[in-house]
Scaffold this motif. Sequence first.
Motif, mmCIF file in Angstrom:
data_model
loop_
_atom_site.group_PDB
_atom_site.id
_atom_site.type_symbol
_atom_site.label_atom_id
_atom_site.label_comp_id
_atom_site.label_asym_id
_atom_site.label_seq_id
_atom_site.Cartn_x
_atom_site.Cartn_y
_atom_site.Cartn_z
ATOM 1 N N GLU A 130 -94.573 37.917 34.331
ATOM 2 C CA GLU A 130 -95.827 37.352 34.822
ATOM 3 C C GLU A 130 -96.927 37.730 33.844
ATOM 4 N N VAL A 131 -97.652 36.726 33.364
ATOM 5 C CA VAL A 131 -98.775 36.957 32.470
ATOM 6 C C VAL A 131 -100.032 36.484 33.178
ATOM 7 N N ASN A 132 -100.983 37.395 33.334
ATOM 8 C CA ASN A 132 -102.206 37.096 34.095
ATOM 9 C C ASN A 132 -101.879 36.536 35.476
ATOM 10 N N GLY A 133 -100.774 37.035 36.061
ATOM 11 C CA GLY A 133 -100.387 36.612 37.400
ATOM 12 C C GLY A 133 -99.562 35.349 37.469
ATOM 13 N N GLN A 134 -99.290 34.710 36.328
ATOM 14 C CA GLN A 134 -98.524 33.469 36.291
ATOM 15 C C GLN A 134 -97.119 33.741 35.750
ATOM 16 N N ALA A 135 -96.107 33.235 36.443
ATOM 17 C CA ALA A 135 -94.718 33.554 36.109
ATOM 18 C C ALA A 135 -94.095 32.524 35.178
ATOM 19 N N PHE A 136 -93.364 33.039 34.184
ATOM 20 C CA PHE A 136 -92.526 32.214 33.316
ATOM 21 C C PHE A 136 -91.588 33.142 32.540
ATOM 22 N N PRO A 137 -90.455 32.647 32.059
ATOM 23 C CA PRO A 137 -89.498 33.502 31.343
ATOM 24 C C PRO A 137 -90.012 33.885 29.963
ATOM 25 N N MET A 138 -89.659 35.106 29.536
ATOM 26 C CA MET A 138 -90.010 35.586 28.204
ATOM 27 C C MET A 138 -88.814 36.304 27.617
ATOM 28 N N LEU A 139 -88.583 36.092 26.330
ATOM 29 C CA LEU A 139 -87.463 36.705 25.633
ATOM 30 C C LEU A 139 -87.893 38.074 25.098
ATOM 31 N N ALA A 180 -102.803 32.162 17.157
ATOM 32 C CA ALA A 180 -104.149 32.559 17.576
ATOM 33 C C ALA A 180 -104.092 33.885 18.343
ATOM 34 N N PRO A 181 -104.858 34.906 17.921
ATOM 35 C CA PRO A 181 -104.874 36.188 18.647
ATOM 36 C C PRO A 181 -105.652 36.075 19.955
ATOM 37 N N VAL A 182 -105.106 36.692 21.017
ATOM 38 C CA VAL A 182 -105.766 36.726 22.324
ATOM 39 C C VAL A 182 -105.498 38.087 22.965
ATOM 40 N N ARG A 183 -106.204 38.366 24.061
ATOM 41 C CA ARG A 183 -105.938 39.552 24.874
ATOM 42 C C ARG A 183 -105.533 39.088 26.267
ATOM 43 N N LEU A 184 -104.451 39.657 26.774
ATOM 44 C CA LEU A 184 -103.959 39.295 28.096
ATOM 45 C C LEU A 184 -104.406 40.345 29.107
ATOM 46 N N LYS A 185 -104.855 39.894 30.269
ATOM 47 C CA LYS A 185 -105.291 40.838 31.304
ATOM 48 C C LYS A 185 -104.134 41.722 31.749
ATOM 49 N N SER A 186 -102.978 41.134 31.927
ATOM 50 C CA SER A 186 -101.825 41.925 32.376
ATOM 51 C C SER A 186 -100.534 41.201 32.036
ATOM 52 N N VAL A 187 -99.507 41.995 31.807
ATOM 53 C CA VAL A 187 -98.139 41.490 31.643
ATOM 54 C C VAL A 187 -97.263 42.295 32.589
ATOM 55 N N ARG A 188 -96.538 41.603 33.441
ATOM 56 C CA ARG A 188 -95.721 42.263 34.456
ATOM 57 C C ARG A 188 -94.274 41.800 34.356
ATOM 58 N N VAL A 189 -93.349 42.763 34.416
ATOM 59 C CA VAL A 189 -91.916 42.477 34.486
ATOM 60 C C VAL A 189 -91.358 43.332 35.612
#
Length: 234
Positions: A130-139, A180-189
């Motif tokens: 979950e990135v910024n509260g939104q779910a999707f798969p990540m490798l 493009a560089p960004v900052r993420l509020k949160s990353v959750r696994v």
Amino acid sequence: MFAFLISAIVALGGALLYLLFTGSSLEAMQGPPIAITVIGALILLYLLSHHNNERRFGRLAAIAALGAIAVVGAVSTRVDPVPMIKNFFAVAHGELTSSDRDIAASIATASAPASVRIRKIDDGFLANAEVNGQAFPMLVDSGAATVVLRQSDAEKAGIDVTHVTFDTPLKTANGTSYLAPVRLKSVRVGQLTIDDVEALVAKPGTLNESLLGMSFLRRLTSYQVAGDFITLRQ
């Protein structure tokens, strides 16, 4: 020897009760690190009582020493010591009620390190993130310096890709791509959450999956690959 043990336990217990009922903290006390000193002394008392020839006093001294250690932990971590002490002595005498077991379990769960175990698939270790509260798969990719999001995943996470600058070069098998560089509020696994994570957004067609790179992984306590599984710990 027994008189020495009782005197030391009473002295240490008095100091702990003073901390408990005056609202003081171990950190505020001056001198050597008090927590290490007290815990070390209590361990020594336990060892002495364990080898004491007066066996009928050995168990009493050990329980008193371990109870004092529980109070040290309660004061130093600012956990309510009453249920902690209650549960400690109830466990010693086998008298836990179902309610007490729930309290003890919640304390143990809160102190236990969080971990997530991910099974390997054809493409690697694919995490349900979950990135910024939104779910999707990540490798999971320890070879990537940062978290890298596909543009579609970045948009899903609430990033306005029309206001980012694709100026960070990335060399791939197909040549050099710009991200493009960004900052993420949160990353959750699973149970693991890392806030304020450095990341890059890739242009469409650059990635098949978003990458959970080192800007996330290095902030964990550890990550370990064993066979077909990777374990992430926080």
